[in-house]
Design a protein around this motif. Sequence first.
Motif, PDB file in Angstrom:
ATOM      1  N   LEU A 253     -16.351  41.685  28.414  1.00  0.00           N
ATOM      2  CA  LEU A 253     -17.114  42.891  28.103  1.00  0.00           C
ATOM      3  C   LEU A 253     -18.589  42.543  27.938  1.00  0.00           C
ATOM      4  N   GLU A 254     -19.433  43.553  27.973  1.00  0.00           N
ATOM      5  CA  GLU A 254     -20.858  43.304  27.818  1.00  0.00           C
ATOM      6  C   GLU A 254     -21.221  42.931  26.390  1.00  0.00           C
ATOM      7  N   ASN A 255     -20.489  43.421  25.428  1.00  0.00           N
ATOM      8  CA  ASN A 255     -20.787  43.147  24.020  1.00  0.00           C
ATOM      9  C   ASN A 255     -20.173  41.799  23.631  1.00  0.00           C
ATOM     10  N   PRO A 256     -20.999  40.766  23.381  1.00  0.00           N
ATOM     11  CA  PRO A 256     -20.455  39.437  23.074  1.00  0.00           C
ATOM     12  C   PRO A 256     -19.666  39.408  21.763  1.00  0.00           C
ATOM     13  N   HIS A 257     -20.053  40.247  20.808  1.00  0.00           N
ATOM     14  CA  HIS A 257     -19.328  40.292  19.538  1.00  0.00           C
ATOM     15  C   HIS A 257     -17.925  40.868  19.723  1.00  0.00           C
ATOM     16  N   LEU A 258     -17.818  41.883  20.547  1.00  0.00           N
ATOM     17  CA  LEU A 258     -16.511  42.476  20.840  1.00  0.00           C
ATOM     18  C   LEU A 258     -15.638  41.484  21.606  1.00  0.00           C
ATOM     19  N   ASN A 259     -16.259  40.695  22.487  1.00  0.00           N
ATOM     20  CA  ASN A 259     -15.528  39.644  23.205  1.00  0.00           C
ATOM     21  C   ASN A 259     -14.922  38.644  22.218  1.00  0.00           C
ATOM     22  N   ILE A 260     -15.687  38.248  21.212  1.00  0.00           N
ATOM     23  CA  ILE A 260     -15.189  37.297  20.213  1.00  0.00           C
ATOM     24  C   ILE A 260     -14.013  37.903  19.453  1.00  0.00           C
ATOM     25  N   ILE A 261     -14.143  39.163  19.053  1.00  0.00           N
ATOM     26  CA  ILE A 261     -13.067  39.825  18.297  1.00  0.00           C
ATOM     27  C   ILE A 261     -11.793  39.913  19.131  1.00  0.00           C
ATOM     28  N   ILE A 262     -11.908  40.339  20.368  1.00  0.00           N
ATOM     29  CA  ILE A 262     -10.734  40.470  21.238  1.00  0.00           C
ATOM     30  C   ILE A 262     -10.121  39.098  21.537  1.00  0.00           C
ATOM     31  N   SER A 263     -10.962  38.127  21.868  1.00  0.00           N
ATOM     32  CA  SER A 263     -10.465  36.784  22.189  1.00  0.00           C
ATOM     33  C   SER A 263      -9.763  36.149  20.989  1.00  0.00           C
ATOM     34  N   ALA A 264     -10.353  36.266  19.810  1.00  0.00           N
ATOM     35  CA  ALA A 264      -9.749  35.688  18.608  1.00  0.00           C
ATOM     36  C   ALA A 264      -8.398  36.336  18.317  1.00  0.00           C
ATOM     37  N   THR A 265      -8.313  37.642  18.506  1.00  0.00           N
ATOM     38  CA  THR A 265      -7.053  38.356  18.271  1.00  0.00           C
ATOM     39  C   THR A 265      -5.981  37.908  19.264  1.00  0.00           C
ATOM     40  N   VAL A 266      -6.334  37.823  20.527  1.00  0.00           N
ATOM     41  CA  VAL A 266      -5.374  37.393  21.557  1.00  0.00           C
ATOM     42  C   VAL A 266      -4.909  35.965  21.291  1.00  0.00           C
ATOM     43  N   ILE A 267      -5.826  35.065  20.952  1.00  0.00           N
ATOM     44  CA  ILE A 267      -5.468  33.674  20.667  1.00  0.00           C
ATOM     45  C   ILE A 267      -4.556  33.605  19.451  1.00  0.00           C
ATOM     46  N   TYR A 268      -4.850  34.368  18.416  1.00  0.00           N
ATOM     47  CA  TYR A 268      -4.011  34.399  17.209  1.00  0.00           C
ATOM     48  C   TYR A 268      -2.576  34.787  17.567  1.00  0.00           C
ATOM     49  N   LEU A 269      -2.429  35.873  18.310  1.00  0.00           N
ATOM     50  CA  LEU A 269      -1.088  36.342  18.694  1.00  0.00           C
ATOM     51  C   LEU A 269      -0.380  35.328  19.584  1.00  0.00           C
ATOM     52  N   PHE A 270      -1.114  34.707  20.505  1.00  0.00           N
ATOM     53  CA  PHE A 270      -0.533  33.699  21.381  1.00  0.00           C
ATOM     54  C   PHE A 270       0.003  32.515  20.581  1.00  0.00           C
ATOM     55  N   ILE A 271      -0.789  32.017  19.629  1.00  0.00           N
ATOM     56  CA  ILE A 271      -0.377  30.860  18.823  1.00  0.00           C
ATOM     57  C   ILE A 271       0.841  31.220  17.967  1.00  0.00           C
ATOM     58  N   ILE A 272       0.841  32.388  17.347  1.00  0.00           N
ATOM     59  CA  ILE A 272       1.984  32.821  16.522  1.00  0.00           C
ATOM     60  C   ILE A 272       3.255  32.877  17.366  1.00  0.00           C
ATOM     61  N   LEU A 273       3.176  33.525  18.519  1.00  0.00           N
ATOM     62  CA  LEU A 273       4.361  33.638  19.372  1.00  0.00           C
ATOM     63  C   LEU A 273       4.799  32.279  19.913  1.00  0.00           C
ATOM     64  N   SER A 274       3.858  31.411  20.226  1.00  0.00           N
ATOM     65  CA  SER A 274       4.209  30.083  20.726  1.00  0.00           C
ATOM     66  C   SER A 274       4.932  29.271  19.657  1.00  0.00           C
ATOM     67  N   ILE A 275       4.424  29.306  18.441  1.00  0.00           N
ATOM     68  CA  ILE A 275       5.086  28.585  17.349  1.00  0.00           C
ATOM     69  C   ILE A 275       6.474  29.160  17.126  1.00  0.00           C
ATOM     70  N   ARG A 276       6.601  30.466  17.217  1.00  0.00           N
ATOM     71  CA  ARG A 276       7.910  31.117  17.049  1.00  0.00           C
ATOM     72  C   ARG A 276       8.891  30.647  18.125  1.00  0.00           C
ATOM     73  N   LEU A 277       8.415  30.511  19.341  1.00  0.00           N
ATOM     74  CA  LEU A 277       9.281  30.085  20.441  1.00  0.00           C
ATOM     75  C   LEU A 277       9.713  28.625  20.314  1.00  0.00           C
ATOM     76  N   PHE A 278       8.881  27.794  19.681  1.00  0.00           N
ATOM     77  CA  PHE A 278       9.216  26.381  19.552  1.00  0.00           C
ATOM     78  C   PHE A 278      10.210  26.108  18.440  1.00  0.00           C
ATOM     79  N   GLY A 279      10.519  27.072  17.605  1.00  0.00           N
ATOM     80  CA  GLY A 279      11.570  26.896  16.615  1.00  0.00           C
ATOM     81  C   GLY A 279      11.070  26.688  15.203  1.00  0.00           C
ATOM     82  N   ARG A 280      11.969  27.015  14.266  1.00  0.00           N
ATOM     83  CA  ARG A 280      11.637  26.969  12.852  1.00  0.00           C
ATOM     84  C   ARG A 280      11.445  25.569  12.324  1.00  0.00           C
TER      85      ARG A 280
END
Length: 169
Positions: free
Chosen positions: A2-29
């Motif tokens: 996006l053109e707004n660099p701050h919005l890019n950071i917010i969206i990217s951080a959110t996507v990375i957070y969800l990716f890491i959570i789901l990845s850890i979940r997939l690797f097991g307790r």
Amino acid sequence: MLENPHLNIIISATVIYLFIILSIRLFGRSELAQLSTPDLVFILLISNSVQNAMVGDDSSLGGGILAAGTLFLVNKLSHSMLYKSDKLKHIMEGEPAVLIRHGKVNKKVMKQNKLSMDEIEQAARENGKGDLTDIDLAILEVDGKISFLSDEGIKPGSKFDVDETKIDK
């Protein structure tokens, strides 16, 4: 993105957070409760590898604070959503699983959660249990820890009142 660099950071951080959570979940307790040195190094390297994906070219103090603030906010929101939704909590965290019932080890649960017999025996010893055949109930909790209960601590008819003949040996 996006053109707004701050919005890019917010969206990217959110996507990375969800990716890491789901990845850890997939690797097991077991990964959560039993961090070894390689696991800790792995987590540190993951955090370093996704840092640029969150902030992009913005290596300023403001960009870092915005990314960290977004992660805190997303974490708070996810905890709130998990508190309100049992279905989402089940998807994100899983459910406790019976590892041992009346001394019978559930090999299927061990395999699903990538637990070795050595790990279960170690947890038993750490809880003062010498022989697995003497254990009434061992539960793999959602955080990867193993709880040990006696028959007196099990409510009849609860989901942990499992017939040992149904344990997959």
